[in-house]
Enzyme design. Sequence first.
Site, mmCIF file in Angstrom:
data_model
loop_
_atom_site.group_PDB
_atom_site.id
_atom_site.type_symbol
_atom_site.label_atom_id
_atom_site.label_comp_id
_atom_site.label_asym_id
_atom_site.label_seq_id
_atom_site.Cartn_x
_atom_site.Cartn_y
_atom_site.Cartn_z
ATOM 1 N N HIS A 1 0.812 -1.212 0.000
ATOM 2 C CA HIS A 1 0.000 0.000 0.000
ATOM 3 C C HIS A 1 0.845 1.260 0.000
ATOM 4 C CE1 HIS A 1 -3.217 -2.838 0.714
ATOM 5 N NE2 HIS A 1 -3.930 -1.945 0.075
ATOM 6 N N CYS B 1 -10.492 -1.948 -10.091
ATOM 7 C CA CYS B 1 -9.894 -0.875 -9.289
ATOM 8 C C CYS B 1 -8.522 -1.255 -8.743
ATOM 9 C CB CYS B 1 -10.823 -0.430 -8.164
ATOM 10 S SG CYS B 1 -11.132 -1.720 -6.951
HETATM 11 C C1 PEP Z 1 -7.056 -4.826 -4.629
HETATM 12 O O1 PEP Z 1 -6.866 -5.751 -3.846
HETATM 13 O O2 PEP Z 1 -6.811 -4.887 -5.857
HETATM 14 C C2 PEP Z 1 -7.572 -3.529 -4.144
HETATM 15 C C3 PEP Z 1 -7.938 -2.570 -4.974
HETATM 16 O O3 PEP Z 1 -7.635 -3.335 -2.801
HETATM 17 P P1 PEP Z 1 -6.339 -3.088 -1.876
HETATM 18 O O4 PEP Z 1 -5.163 -2.865 -2.793
HETATM 19 O O5 PEP Z 1 -6.629 -1.926 -1.020
HETATM 20 O O6 PEP Z 1 -6.241 -4.377 -1.131
#
Ligand code: PEP
Length: 539
Positions: free
Chosen positions: A187, A497
């Site tokens: 993240h 996303c």
């Molecule tokens: C994903 O897992 O692709 C997502 C968009 O959520 P995160 O990256 O916050 O886990």
Amino acid sequence: MVIQGKSVFSGIAIGRLSVYNKAENVVKRTKISDTEAEIKRFEDAREEAKKQLAGLYDKALKEVGEVNAAIFEVHQMMLEDLDYVESIENMIRNQEVNAEFAVANTGDNFSEMFASMDDDYMKERAADVKDISNRLVSVLQGAGVAGIHSDEPVILLADDLAPSETVQLDKSKVLSFVTRHGSTNSHTAILARTMNIPALIGVDYPEDIEGKMGIVDGFEGKIIIDPTMSLLEEYQQKKEKEDEKKRLLQELKGKENITLDGKKINLYANIGGVSDVASVLANDAGGIGLFRSEFLYLESETYPTEEEQFKAYRTVAENMAGKKVIIRTLDIGADKQVGYFNLDKEENPALGYRAIRICLDRTDIFKTQLRALYRASYYGNISIMFPMIISVSEVKQIKEIIKEVKAELDEAGVPYKDAEIGIMIETPAAVMVSEDLAKEVDFFSVGTNDLTQYTLAIDRQNPKLDNIYDSHHPAVLKMLQMIAENGHKHGCWVGICGELGADTTLTETFLKMGYDELSVSPSMILKVRDKIRNTDTNK
Ligand code: PEP
Ligand code: MG
């Protein structure tokens, strides 16, 4: 000196290097023989801290007004307090300890003393004493407060940065992130993309580099420390060319996301908080496709209240002025740890107690968030999305809880809208039952970051596996096809996303699969728009 690492976001940054000061810097007790020299060290640190506070006061005065700036004056006065100063000096002298230890100890004692007073005003001073003591310790340890040891924007180097640390940084001061550890899909890397700054991981930088000049080359994944004048000039020119390219992309603002053969797609942005809305608007996104609401929890010292959340969601909805805002409910666990949740340590946190599993277990937390979301829905075009779904029964449970929340709002006469609800498809289980899931919700948004991790059984956080974490794996692409087909069969719109949505080598594939939406970092909107406008899906 050139050190090779791995790029997680391209671009060029030129500036001074600064090593991140971990908030939890441990203060060790060491025995000091020259106590007078140690007292002098403390005095120098006190002068430096006062200077920092005077600077902060001036800055705050301009930015947030006199009333809010006053706190920095109070802190300066506290640094003059004789009881506090003498207590520290006596401790250094009598116990022959280092200044850091004496400051931290005195800070704790004074803060406890204030906290136990009856007077509310005095009680509040407890936090201030802690604050000034932390500042002094940071100065003594040769680092600045808030993680950055400089008033100028810097190239920030760290062993690793947790999402909770990254969100608390003063973003205006960071030109680039460079870490020793971390992975492309963490993240922190995602945040760097949101901030539109070059970022590198896997850089084994030497210790003594504070304040040196540096160049981050996010195209080639390297950092140059102490560059020669000619290299500096060369990179200055490269940077100007890059800035020019960005300026050219600006011309795509206001244009449609339409292919050469007339296919349209919605292009939305991913955000982590209210402050990212500015870059969403600046990059002309058509909406927000993923608001990672857990960052509100990560930034907070304790559970954000319904009112705090309501304000944040409402602000985003209002600023987006009727454009779609998809807010994902709390998705913590795995790399996004929030201290006050007191989650148990787990063997496999990515497969553990996280996201919707916590929400369906601790429904008090979930209902607080849903109430805030529904209240905010009245002020814009909010959709609600649920993470880490594996089964139809979870969606049914969620819908029951939503019913309860709506009934409570009805009873209290609080207005709300019937927000669209959707789920993230980020587990292979959800893919396999996507046809049934589609009957329950309005939309799907594919979280390719987690979907890749769970499909390939590769921890997205593990830098050792970065080279085989392959979102282009045929298994992932087949799933993407299946999700789009199953969603459409039952009237769901489908989007992506995860980070893969911004991969322009796949834009054409996504369009051909029939995806209705892509949600990407704000900094990637115009690049993806450019790709869409130059694609012919008939070819
Ligand atoms: C994903 O897992 O692709 C997502 C968009 O959520 P995160 O990256 O916050 O886990
Ligand atoms: Mg995810």
